[in-house]
Design a protein around this motif. Structure first.
Motif, PDB file in Angstrom:
ATOM      1  N   THR A  94       0.921  -1.289   0.043  1.00 38.63           N
ATOM      2  CA  THR A  94      -0.147  -0.057   0.162  1.00 38.63           C
ATOM      3  C   THR A  94       0.954   1.263   0.035  1.00 38.63           C
ATOM      4  O   THR A  94       0.665   2.121  -0.674  1.00 38.63           O
ATOM      5  CB  THR A  94      -0.846   0.016   1.251  1.00 38.63           C
ATOM      6  OG1 THR A  94      -1.801  -1.200   1.135  1.00 38.63           O
ATOM      7  CG2 THR A  94      -1.776   1.285   1.267  1.00 38.63           C
ATOM      8  N   ASN A  95       1.952   1.198   0.811  1.00 39.17           N
ATOM      9  CA  ASN A  95       2.697   2.301   1.169  1.00 39.17           C
ATOM     10  C   ASN A  95       3.418   2.459  -0.424  1.00 39.17           C
ATOM     11  O   ASN A  95       3.640   3.762  -0.815  1.00 39.17           O
ATOM     12  CB  ASN A  95       3.848   2.253   2.040  1.00 39.17           C
ATOM     13  CG  ASN A  95       4.637   3.677   2.296  1.00 39.17           C
ATOM     14  OD1 ASN A  95       3.929   4.327   2.889  1.00 39.17           O
ATOM     15  ND2 ASN A  95       5.769   3.633   1.707  1.00 39.17           N
ATOM     16  N   HIS A  96       3.873   1.439  -1.129  1.00 36.62           N
ATOM     17  CA  HIS A  96       4.660   1.564  -2.416  1.00 36.62           C
ATOM     18  C   HIS A  96       3.405   2.360  -3.335  1.00 36.62           C
ATOM     19  O   HIS A  96       4.069   2.990  -4.251  1.00 36.62           O
ATOM     20  CB  HIS A  96       4.964   0.340  -2.787  1.00 36.62           C
ATOM     21  CG  HIS A  96       5.937   0.403  -4.150  1.00 36.62           C
ATOM     22  ND1 HIS A  96       6.765   1.096  -4.331  1.00 36.62           N
ATOM     23  CD2 HIS A  96       5.517  -0.163  -5.469  1.00 36.62           C
ATOM     24  CE1 HIS A  96       7.303   0.981  -5.576  1.00 36.62           C
ATOM     25  NE2 HIS A  96       6.338   0.330  -6.414  1.00 36.62           N
ATOM     26  N   LEU A  97       2.384   1.737  -3.417  1.00 31.55           N
ATOM     27  CA  LEU A  97       1.329   2.369  -4.111  1.00 31.55           C
ATOM     28  C   LEU A  97       1.250   4.076  -3.951  1.00 31.55           C
ATOM     29  O   LEU A  97       1.131   4.649  -4.897  1.00 31.55           O
ATOM     30  CB  LEU A  97       0.088   1.734  -4.021  1.00 31.55           C
ATOM     31  CG  LEU A  97       0.026   0.404  -4.572  1.00 31.55           C
ATOM     32  CD1 LEU A  97      -1.495  -0.205  -4.354  1.00 31.55           C
ATOM     33  CD2 LEU A  97       0.358   0.318  -5.968  1.00 31.55           C
ATOM     34  N   TYR A  98       1.503   4.562  -2.736  1.00 27.95           N
ATOM     35  CA  TYR A  98       1.272   5.814  -2.462  1.00 27.95           C
ATOM     36  C   TYR A  98       2.529   6.639  -3.227  1.00 27.95           C
ATOM     37  O   TYR A  98       2.218   7.514  -3.630  1.00 27.95           O
ATOM     38  CB  TYR A  98       1.851   6.101  -0.886  1.00 27.95           C
ATOM     39  CG  TYR A  98       0.504   5.716   0.150  1.00 27.95           C
ATOM     40  CD1 TYR A  98      -0.705   5.509  -0.420  1.00 27.95           C
ATOM     41  CD2 TYR A  98       0.989   5.337   1.514  1.00 27.95           C
ATOM     42  CE1 TYR A  98      -1.951   4.847   0.477  1.00 27.95           C
ATOM     43  CE2 TYR A  98      -0.358   5.062   2.240  1.00 27.95           C
ATOM     44  CZ  TYR A  98      -1.408   4.733   1.721  1.00 27.95           C
ATOM     45  OH  TYR A  98      -2.287   4.540   2.482  1.00 27.95           O
ATOM     46  N   GLU A  99       3.749   5.763  -3.211  1.00 32.88           N
ATOM     47  CA  GLU A  99       4.817   6.243  -4.009  1.00 32.88           C
ATOM     48  C   GLU A  99       4.533   6.575  -5.450  1.00 32.88           C
ATOM     49  O   GLU A  99       4.991   7.379  -6.126  1.00 32.88           O
ATOM     50  CB  GLU A  99       5.962   5.441  -3.665  1.00 32.88           C
ATOM     51  CG  GLU A  99       7.372   5.835  -4.295  1.00 32.88           C
ATOM     52  CD  GLU A  99       8.533   4.830  -4.060  1.00 32.88           C
ATOM     53  OE1 GLU A  99       9.425   5.099  -4.856  1.00 32.88           O
ATOM     54  OE2 GLU A  99       8.316   4.045  -3.253  1.00 32.88           O
ATOM     55  N   LEU A 100       4.029   5.488  -5.878  1.00 40.08           N
ATOM     56  CA  LEU A 100       3.642   5.476  -7.429  1.00 40.08           C
ATOM     57  C   LEU A 100       2.664   6.630  -7.588  1.00 40.08           C
ATOM     58  O   LEU A 100       2.880   7.123  -8.783  1.00 40.08           O
ATOM     59  CB  LEU A 100       3.136   4.100  -7.944  1.00 40.08           C
ATOM     60  CG  LEU A 100       4.126   2.859  -7.755  1.00 40.08           C
ATOM     61  CD1 LEU A 100       3.486   1.520  -8.326  1.00 40.08           C
ATOM     62  CD2 LEU A 100       5.494   3.231  -8.524  1.00 40.08           C
ATOM     63  N   ALA A 101       1.814   6.879  -6.808  1.00 37.68           N
ATOM     64  CA  ALA A 101       0.859   7.864  -7.026  1.00 37.68           C
ATOM     65  C   ALA A 101       1.414   9.192  -6.889  1.00 37.68           C
ATOM     66  O   ALA A 101       1.095  10.253  -7.579  1.00 37.68           O
ATOM     67  CB  ALA A 101      -0.334   7.940  -5.847  1.00 37.68           C
ATOM     68  N   LEU A 145      -3.704   6.625 -20.634  1.00 35.52           N
ATOM     69  CA  LEU A 145      -2.742   7.584 -19.913  1.00 35.52           C
ATOM     70  C   LEU A 145      -1.454   6.633 -19.555  1.00 35.52           C
ATOM     71  O   LEU A 145      -0.475   7.496 -19.264  1.00 35.52           O
ATOM     72  CB  LEU A 145      -3.307   8.102 -18.797  1.00 35.52           C
ATOM     73  CG  LEU A 145      -4.446   8.978 -18.918  1.00 35.52           C
ATOM     74  CD1 LEU A 145      -5.216   9.517 -17.802  1.00 35.52           C
ATOM     75  CD2 LEU A 145      -4.055  10.383 -19.866  1.00 35.52           C
ATOM     76  N   LEU A 146      -1.404   5.326 -19.329  1.00 38.01           N
ATOM     77  CA  LEU A 146      -0.049   4.882 -18.985  1.00 38.01           C
ATOM     78  C   LEU A 146       0.318   3.952 -19.961  1.00 38.01           C
ATOM     79  O   LEU A 146       1.694   3.215 -19.487  1.00 38.01           O
ATOM     80  CB  LEU A 146      -0.542   3.870 -17.711  1.00 38.01           C
ATOM     81  CG  LEU A 146      -1.276   4.504 -16.344  1.00 38.01           C
ATOM     82  CD1 LEU A 146      -1.685   3.103 -15.534  1.00 38.01           C
ATOM     83  CD2 LEU A 146      -0.008   5.343 -15.673  1.00 38.01           C
ATOM     84  N   GLU A 194       0.852  -2.407 -16.157  1.00 34.39           N
ATOM     85  CA  GLU A 194       0.898  -3.713 -15.682  1.00 34.39           C
ATOM     86  C   GLU A 194       0.274  -3.716 -14.279  1.00 34.39           C
ATOM     87  O   GLU A 194      -0.531  -4.552 -14.198  1.00 34.39           O
ATOM     88  CB  GLU A 194       2.140  -4.470 -15.787  1.00 34.39           C
ATOM     89  CG  GLU A 194       2.269  -5.871 -15.278  1.00 34.39           C
ATOM     90  CD  GLU A 194       3.190  -6.686 -15.628  1.00 34.39           C
ATOM     91  OE1 GLU A 194       3.375  -7.892 -15.214  1.00 34.39           O
ATOM     92  OE2 GLU A 194       4.383  -5.918 -15.728  1.00 34.39           O
ATOM     93  N   ILE A 195       0.548  -2.939 -13.295  1.00 39.41           N
ATOM     94  CA  ILE A 195       0.111  -2.916 -11.859  1.00 39.41           C
ATOM     95  C   ILE A 195      -1.264  -2.525 -11.995  1.00 39.41           C
ATOM     96  O   ILE A 195      -2.108  -3.191 -11.363  1.00 39.41           O
ATOM     97  CB  ILE A 195       0.943  -2.137 -11.097  1.00 39.41           C
ATOM     98  CG1 ILE A 195       2.429  -2.548 -10.867  1.00 39.41           C
ATOM     99  CG2 ILE A 195       0.450  -1.765  -9.779  1.00 39.41           C
ATOM    100  CD1 ILE A 195       3.319  -1.397 -10.358  1.00 39.41           C
TER     101      ILE A 195
END
Length: 253
Positions: A172-179, A231-232, A240-241
């Motif tokens: 979840t925290n990594h997804l914050y980073e990607l966001a 957009l990706l 992919e994610i």
């Protein structure tokens, strides 16, 4: 009770400080980097030791709080320790100590720790396991001074708990980073997401995640999903994610 702490990283630092705050004596701290051991020792009135052969062999408890891959090697170097030895890992089996010690266990705090942020241990689940009743009693005695949330759990269930925690916290925290990367690329600030993040976490305090899932995937909003994927297109890893997570959410409908 006298406690020796092996490690001076995020978990070791918070745990040692919590033990000290509970009026339990931490006598020694060891780390691969002696300066880190010294920094932690200074905060808890303990002695930093540079070599493991300096360890107090008669301390009541030795807590090993280092990276998982190093626990077996450190345990081998501490085989003359006569007290209760325990590690703080969520993923390492209790039996890592079996060939070296008479009394051993696991003292796993289920929480995310960063040195830069203070945290109370009062409600942190402390997951305990030991090879005999006397060792378990000793771990409970120490845990009870730190938290009111004490859980007895065996190695197999603890591994699955740790796996679930990786999904719930680390990923979840990594997804914050990607966001944040997406926002920065478009001259937007991460602060705008903070209320959303807080509310998302708040909802699952009183409900199961499946019951409060929102977003285009759970609505099966195909046009929005397609637009997001377009957009990706220049970021194949993010694409992919996005697809994997969207497909996973769809399967819960």
């Amino acid at each position: 009770m006298k406690v020796v702490v092996i490690g001076a990283g995020n978990v070791a630092t918070h745990l040692a400080k919590a033990i000290y705050a509970a009026n339990v004596q931490v006598t020694q701290v060891w780390s691969y980097h002696n300066q880190n051991a010294q920094t932690l020792a200074n905060q808890i009135n303990a002695k930093a030791i540079a070599n493991l052969n300096e360890i107090d062999l008669d301390a009541d408890v030795c807590l090993i709080s280092i990276k998982d891959d190093a626990i077996a090697d450190i345990a081998n170097q501490l085989k003359d320790f006569r007290g209760l030895i325990a590690h703080t890992s969520g993923a390492v089996n209790l039996e890592v100590f079996a060939n070296h010690f008479e009394n051993y266990g696991v003292f796993y705090p289920l929480q995310t720790f960063s040195k830069s942020k203070d945290i109370s241990f009062a409600d942190i689940p402390l997951c305990l396991e030991a090879n005999n009743e006397s060792s378990l009693t000793r771990l409970k005695e120490l845990a009870g001074k730190l938290s009111k949330n004490i859980v007895e759990i065996n190695s197999e269930k603890r591994k699955m708990l740790h796996l679930a925690a990786v999904f719930a916290c680390n990923f979840t925290n990594h997804l914050y980073e990607l966001a944040d990367e997406i926002l920065k690329a478009n001259q937007l600030e991460f602060d705008i997401l903070r209320p959303l993040i807080v509310e998302t976490a708040a909802k699952v305090q009183n409900a199961f995640p499946l019951d409060v899932q929102t977003g285009p995937a759970i609505r099966n909003d195909e046009q929005t999903l397609i637009k997001h994927q377009e957009l990706l297109l220049q970021q194949p890893q993010l694409l992919e994610i996005y697809k994997i997570l969207s497909d996973s959410i769809k399967k819960t409908i």
